[in-house]
Design a protein around this motif. Structure first.
Motif, PDB file in Angstrom:
ATOM      1  N   LYS A  18       0.707  -1.180   0.023  1.00  0.00           N
ATOM      2  CA  LYS A  18      -0.309   0.224   0.272  1.00  0.00           C
ATOM      3  C   LYS A  18       1.409   1.006   0.265  1.00  0.00           C
ATOM      4  N   ILE A  19       1.763   1.362   1.166  1.00  0.00           N
ATOM      5  CA  ILE A  19       2.669   2.635   0.635  1.00  0.00           C
ATOM      6  C   ILE A  19       3.483   2.502  -0.665  1.00  0.00           C
ATOM      7  N   LEU A  20       3.622   1.731  -0.823  1.00  0.00           N
ATOM      8  CA  LEU A  20       4.882   1.673  -2.718  1.00  0.00           C
ATOM      9  C   LEU A  20       3.207   2.079  -3.734  1.00  0.00           C
ATOM     10  N   GLN A  21       2.388   2.325  -3.376  1.00  0.00           N
ATOM     11  CA  GLN A  21       1.353   1.519  -4.774  1.00  0.00           C
ATOM     12  C   GLN A  21       0.792   3.303  -4.662  1.00  0.00           C
ATOM     13  N   GLY A  22       0.834   3.996  -2.842  1.00  0.00           N
ATOM     14  CA  GLY A  22       0.219   5.282  -2.784  1.00  0.00           C
ATOM     15  C   GLY A  22       1.197   6.353  -3.538  1.00  0.00           C
ATOM     16  N   ASP A  23       0.638   7.239  -3.695  1.00  0.00           N
ATOM     17  CA  ASP A  23       1.980   8.756  -3.533  1.00  0.00           C
ATOM     18  C   ASP A  23       2.752   9.292  -2.994  1.00  0.00           C
ATOM     19  N   LYS A  24       2.771   9.389  -1.593  1.00  0.00           N
ATOM     20  CA  LYS A  24       2.927   9.281  -0.442  1.00  0.00           C
ATOM     21  C   LYS A  24       4.625   9.350   0.096  1.00  0.00           C
ATOM     22  N   LEU A  25       5.127   8.804  -0.750  1.00  0.00           N
ATOM     23  CA  LEU A  25       6.588   8.201  -0.852  1.00  0.00           C
ATOM     24  C   LEU A  25       7.490   8.920  -1.566  1.00  0.00           C
ATOM     25  N   PRO A  26       8.179   9.603  -1.629  1.00  0.00           N
ATOM     26  CA  PRO A  26       8.632   9.737  -2.744  1.00  0.00           C
ATOM     27  C   PRO A  26       9.588   8.869  -3.664  1.00  0.00           C
ATOM     28  N   LYS A  27       9.477   9.246  -4.628  1.00  0.00           N
ATOM     29  CA  LYS A  27      10.199   7.849  -5.739  1.00  0.00           C
ATOM     30  C   LYS A  27      12.270   7.696  -5.648  1.00  0.00           C
ATOM     31  N   GLU A  28      12.750   8.806  -4.577  1.00  0.00           N
ATOM     32  CA  GLU A  28      13.613   8.795  -4.646  1.00  0.00           C
ATOM     33  C   GLU A  28      14.990   7.928  -3.642  1.00  0.00           C
ATOM     34  N   GLY A  29      15.653   7.068  -3.850  1.00  0.00           N
ATOM     35  CA  GLY A  29      16.345   6.077  -3.190  1.00  0.00           C
ATOM     36  C   GLY A  29      17.548   6.056  -3.319  1.00  0.00           C
ATOM     37  N   GLU A  30      18.298   5.544  -2.285  1.00  0.00           N
ATOM     38  CA  GLU A  30      20.118   4.661  -3.076  1.00  0.00           C
ATOM     39  C   GLU A  30      19.957   3.736  -2.490  1.00  0.00           C
ATOM     40  N   ILE A  31      20.984   2.796  -3.231  1.00  0.00           N
ATOM     41  CA  ILE A  31      20.976   1.679  -3.197  1.00  0.00           C
ATOM     42  C   ILE A  31      22.555   1.759  -2.352  1.00  0.00           C
ATOM     43  N   TRP A  32      22.328   0.461  -1.460  1.00  0.00           N
ATOM     44  CA  TRP A  32      23.851   0.216  -0.903  1.00  0.00           C
ATOM     45  C   TRP A  32      24.056  -1.632  -1.436  1.00  0.00           C
ATOM     46  N   GLU A  33      25.338  -1.748  -1.915  1.00  0.00           N
ATOM     47  CA  GLU A  33      25.686  -3.036  -2.150  1.00  0.00           C
ATOM     48  C   GLU A  33      27.080  -3.538  -1.001  1.00  0.00           C
ATOM     49  N   PHE A  34      26.505  -5.011  -0.662  1.00  0.00           N
ATOM     50  CA  PHE A  34      27.500  -5.110   0.764  1.00  0.00           C
ATOM     51  C   PHE A  34      27.958  -6.250   0.064  1.00  0.00           C
ATOM     52  N   THR A  35      28.991  -6.283  -0.805  1.00  0.00           N
ATOM     53  CA  THR A  35      29.732  -7.729  -1.116  1.00  0.00           C
ATOM     54  C   THR A  35      31.198  -8.665   0.430  1.00  0.00           C
ATOM     55  N   ASN A  36      31.756  -7.775   0.674  1.00  0.00           N
ATOM     56  CA  ASN A  36      32.797  -8.768   1.859  1.00  0.00           C
ATOM     57  C   ASN A  36      32.914  -7.430   3.434  1.00  0.00           C
ATOM     58  N   GLU A  37      31.967  -7.142   3.141  1.00  0.00           N
ATOM     59  CA  GLU A  37      31.744  -6.088   4.327  1.00  0.00           C
ATOM     60  C   GLU A  37      31.214  -6.227   5.519  1.00  0.00           C
ATOM     61  N   ILE A  38      29.838  -6.963   5.235  1.00  0.00           N
ATOM     62  CA  ILE A  38      29.303  -8.081   6.747  1.00  0.00           C
ATOM     63  C   ILE A  38      28.964  -9.162   6.164  1.00  0.00           C
ATOM     64  N   LYS A  39      29.363  -9.930   6.776  1.00  0.00           N
ATOM     65  CA  LYS A  39      28.841 -11.894   5.975  1.00  0.00           C
ATOM     66  C   LYS A  39      27.337 -12.114   6.092  1.00  0.00           C
ATOM     67  N   PRO A  40      26.645 -12.585   5.308  1.00  0.00           N
ATOM     68  CA  PRO A  40      25.309 -12.040   4.866  1.00  0.00           C
ATOM     69  C   PRO A  40      25.414 -12.890   6.117  1.00  0.00           C
ATOM     70  N   LEU A  41      25.013 -14.325   6.739  1.00  0.00           N
ATOM     71  CA  LEU A  41      24.134 -15.290   7.612  1.00  0.00           C
ATOM     72  C   LEU A  41      24.690 -13.957   9.174  1.00  0.00           C
ATOM     73  N   ASP A  42      25.449 -12.786   9.450  1.00  0.00           N
ATOM     74  CA  ASP A  42      25.709 -12.188  10.400  1.00  0.00           C
ATOM     75  C   ASP A  42      24.014 -11.397  10.410  1.00  0.00           C
ATOM     76  N   LEU A  43      24.081 -10.727   9.396  1.00  0.00           N
ATOM     77  CA  LEU A  43      23.388  -9.243   9.270  1.00  0.00           C
ATOM     78  C   LEU A  43      21.863 -10.568   9.068  1.00  0.00           C
ATOM     79  N   TYR A  44      21.391 -11.512   8.349  1.00  0.00           N
ATOM     80  CA  TYR A  44      20.135 -12.268   8.719  1.00  0.00           C
ATOM     81  C   TYR A  44      20.390 -12.644  10.411  1.00  0.00           C
ATOM     82  N   CYS A  45      20.990 -13.209  10.950  1.00  0.00           N
ATOM     83  CA  CYS A  45      20.642 -13.323  12.237  1.00  0.00           C
ATOM     84  C   CYS A  45      21.095 -12.212  12.880  1.00  0.00           C
ATOM     85  N   TYR A  46      21.642 -11.269  13.327  1.00  0.00           N
ATOM     86  CA  TYR A  46      21.347 -10.111  13.547  1.00  0.00           C
ATOM     87  C   TYR A  46      20.096  -9.148  13.465  1.00  0.00           C
TER      88      TYR A  46
END
Length: 109
Positions: A18-46
């Motif tokens: 509902k939030i994504l389909q509505g028009d109240k949230l700005p269309k701007e944004g960012e994407i950050w990629e992590f390849t070696n900085e943090i283990k996916p398993l550690d992130l998942y567990c947290y």
């Protein structure tokens, strides 16, 4: 901004749609990629310990095998917008959508 990610709340997939389909949230944004900085398993567990099971839309679309491009996703709401954290095959991604521009939020946070 250093504790921005400590003040997030998990949101249900239906609410996220509902939030994504509505028009109240700005269309701007960012994407950050992590390849070696943090283990996916550690992130998942947290994330699992803090927010419970994955609640992102991509988590609903996955199958129970290793052929998924996105293995898990959390959708979180915060002061400036929506944060989606994905565990993919070769990296983890943080997708920010909302009023994040000029807030000083960086990958280091």
């Amino acid at each position: 901004m250093e504790d921005y990610f400590l003040n997030q709340e998990a949101i249900s997939p239906s609410c996220l749609i509902k939030i994504l389909q509505g028009d109240k949230l700005p269309k701007e944004g960012e994407i950050w990629e992590f390849t070696n900085e943090i283990k996916p398993l550690d992130l998942y567990c947290y994330l699992y310990a803090k927010y419970g099971p994955p609640n992102g839309i991509q988590s609903l679309l996955r199958s129970d095998d290793s052929d998924n491009l996105i293995h898990w996703e959390w959708a979180l709401a915060g002061e400036y917008g929506i944060t989606m954290i994905q565990g993919q095959n070769f990296r983890s991604e943080v997708l920010l959508r909302g009023h994040f521009k000029d807030k000083g939020l960086t990958v280091d946070n």
